[in-house]
Design an enzyme around this catalytic site. Structure first.
Site, PDB file in Angstrom:
ATOM      1  N   MET A   1       0.846  -1.198   0.000  1.00 34.71           N
ATOM      2  CA  MET A   1       0.000   0.000   0.000  1.00 34.71           C
ATOM      3  C   MET A   1       0.884   1.252   0.000  1.00 34.71           C
ATOM      4  O   MET A   1       0.426   2.347   0.341  1.00 34.71           O
ATOM      5  CB  MET A   1      -0.939  -0.021   1.210  1.00 34.71           C
ATOM      6  CG  MET A   1      -1.890  -1.225   1.153  1.00 34.71           C
ATOM      7  SD  MET A   1      -3.419  -1.015   2.067  1.00 34.71           S
ATOM      8  CE  MET A   1      -2.818  -0.765   3.717  1.00 34.71           C
TER       9      MET A   1
ATOM     10  N   HIS B   1       9.380  -3.607   3.286  1.00 33.18           N
ATOM     11  CA  HIS B   1       8.968  -3.845   1.890  1.00 33.18           C
ATOM     12  C   HIS B   1      10.188  -4.151   1.013  1.00 33.18           C
ATOM     13  O   HIS B   1      10.148  -5.042   0.165  1.00 33.18           O
ATOM     14  CB  HIS B   1       8.269  -2.600   1.314  1.00 33.18           C
ATOM     15  CG  HIS B   1       7.006  -2.213   2.003  1.00 33.18           C
ATOM     16  ND1 HIS B   1       6.880  -1.070   2.755  1.00 33.18           N
ATOM     17  CD2 HIS B   1       5.792  -2.816   2.045  1.00 33.18           C
ATOM     18  CE1 HIS B   1       5.643  -0.976   3.212  1.00 33.18           C
ATOM     19  NE2 HIS B   1       4.962  -2.022   2.803  1.00 33.18           N
TER      20      HIS B   1
ATOM     21  N   GLN C   1      -2.484 -12.334   7.886  1.00 36.17           N
ATOM     22  CA  GLN C   1      -2.693 -12.097   6.447  1.00 36.17           C
ATOM     23  C   GLN C   1      -1.933 -13.140   5.623  1.00 36.17           C
ATOM     24  O   GLN C   1      -2.471 -13.705   4.658  1.00 36.17           O
ATOM     25  CB  GLN C   1      -2.217 -10.688   6.086  1.00 36.17           C
ATOM     26  CG  GLN C   1      -2.134 -10.415   4.597  1.00 36.17           C
ATOM     27  CD  GLN C   1      -1.833  -8.965   4.284  1.00 36.17           C
ATOM     28  OE1 GLN C   1      -2.715  -8.123   4.384  1.00 36.17           O
ATOM     29  NE2 GLN C   1      -0.605  -8.657   3.900  1.00 36.17           N
TER      30      GLN C   1
ATOM     31  N   SER D   1       4.327   1.124   7.875  1.00 35.97           N
ATOM     32  CA  SER D   1       4.091   2.468   7.336  1.00 35.97           C
ATOM     33  C   SER D   1       3.397   3.330   8.384  1.00 35.97           C
ATOM     34  O   SER D   1       3.565   4.549   8.424  1.00 35.97           O
ATOM     35  CB  SER D   1       3.229   2.384   6.077  1.00 35.97           C
ATOM     36  OG  SER D   1       3.825   1.505   5.152  1.00 35.97           O
TER      37      SER D   1
HETATM   38  O1  PAF Z   1      -0.128  -5.891   3.516  1.00 36.30           O
HETATM   39  C1  PAF Z   1      -0.565  -4.952   2.813  1.00 36.30           C
HETATM   40  O2  PAF Z   1       0.089  -3.915   2.640  1.00 36.30           O
HETATM   41  C2  PAF Z   1      -1.940  -5.080   2.171  1.00 36.30           C
HETATM   42  O3  PAF Z   1      -2.816  -5.768   2.994  1.00 36.30           O
HETATM   43  C3  PAF Z   1      -1.892  -5.724   0.778  1.00 36.30           C
HETATM   44  C4  PAF Z   1      -1.410  -7.156   0.830  1.00 36.30           C
HETATM   45  C5  PAF Z   1      -0.985  -4.902  -0.132  1.00 36.30           C
HETATM   46  C6  PAF Z   1      -3.279  -5.725   0.156  1.00 36.30           C
HETATM   47  O4  PAF Z   1      -3.785  -4.440   0.008  1.00 36.30           O
END
Ligand code: PAF
Length: 279
Positions: free
Chosen positions: A28, A35, A149, A182
């Site tokens: 995002m 990242h 997630q 973030s």
């Molecule tokens: O982890 C994230 O930043 C978000 O949940 C993702 C996987 C980009 C989906 O919008």
């Protein structure tokens, strides 16, 4: 490095590269070292590396921070360029106008963030499925920072037989132990200092478990004593695979915490007990 700004253009890019092995790091934006570590993990495994940047409204609740989610496209592009990313997919609009399909995963999404953020994982699974379709990626990397997630996406990929290999990336911390996010950008100096207590609480549980304490209520008591936050959201020890709460750490387990510092919600997690093999 190409900048692709619409879903149609992404499909055209994927078509041009249909004979390449494509890797995707979905994000995002407001990219940080966490990242970057996911990009670096995937870079040598694929021919073409795509980073998607999209603040997905579907995964935010009505009272959450969608409107103020931090953004810095220029800095993000620079970070991607340094890692050797081939394509940034950064659409203004992600979904077609008549959009009416969502993807939901069952039990794995019922507790923890799923319980506190209704609809969150449905939003995540829906956008991730669409990103897989648009980019036609062969591999995608998700960080252990968002442990639930990661487990949900792995389940979804297996259940729907999606042809994508999910590569888990280790959680990255600042030198003082704060998990990179973030959302850390929202923290005042004082909130950030107290935010370190999430990691300390998890470490207290992992250390005690390593020293032989297996009773989860006793582990949680230790951790609660170390949390210095404005509002705890959850603190749990769950089976590392099923995400079901445990009473005793007798298998690979994960301790997970979510808490508010001011208006900022932080999450963190740590392995407790035997290590989980990712195969
Ligand atoms: O982890 C994230 O930043 C978000 O949940 C993702 C996987 C980009 C989906 O919008």
């Amino acid at each position: 490095m190409e900048l692709v700004e619409t879903p149609d253009a992404m499909v055209a890019w994927a078509e041009r590269h249909r004979h390449d092995r494509v890797g995707l790091v979905p994000t995002m934006g407001y990219l940080h070292r966490g990242h970057v570590s996911l990009m670096e993990l995937l870079r040598p495994r694929v021919d073409r590396l795509v980073v998607s940047i999209f603040v997905n409204p579907l995964q935010f609740g009505a009272n959450e921070d969608l409107a103020v989610y931090p953004r810095d496209p220029e800095r993000d592009a620079e970070k991607c360029r340094l890692v050797g990313v081939d394509c940034i997919f950064q659409p203004q609009e992600m979904y077609p106008e008549a959009f009416q399909t969502t993807v939901s995963v069952g039990d794995l999404t019922r507790g923890l963030c799923g319980a506190r953020r209704p609809g969150h994982f449905e939003g995540v699974c829906t956008v991730v499925t669409r990103l897989f379709g648009l980019t036609r990626c062969d591999e995608a990397c998700f960080g252990e920072k968002d442990y639930q997630q990661l487990m949900v996406i792995r389940r979804m990929v297996e259940d729907l037989a999606l042809p994508v290999t999910i590569v888990p990336g280790p959680l990255v911390r600042d030198a003082d132990g704060l998990a990179l996010s973030s959302r850390n950008a929202f923290l005042s100096v004082e909130e950030r200092r107290r935010g370190l207590s999430l990691h300390r609480a998890l470490l207290a549980m992992a250390d005690a478990a390593a020293a032989g304490e297996v009773e989860v209520p006793a582990l949680l008591d230790r951790a609660r004593g170390r949390l210095d936050v404005d509002r705890p959201d959850y603190l749990e020890v769950v089976d590392a695979q099923t995400m079901q709460p445990l009473e005793v750490v007798d298998r690979p387990a994960r301790a997970l915490v979510a808490a508010f510092l001011g208006r900022t919600r932080l999450i963190d997690n740590l392995a407790v007990g035997p290590e989980l093999s990712w195969t």
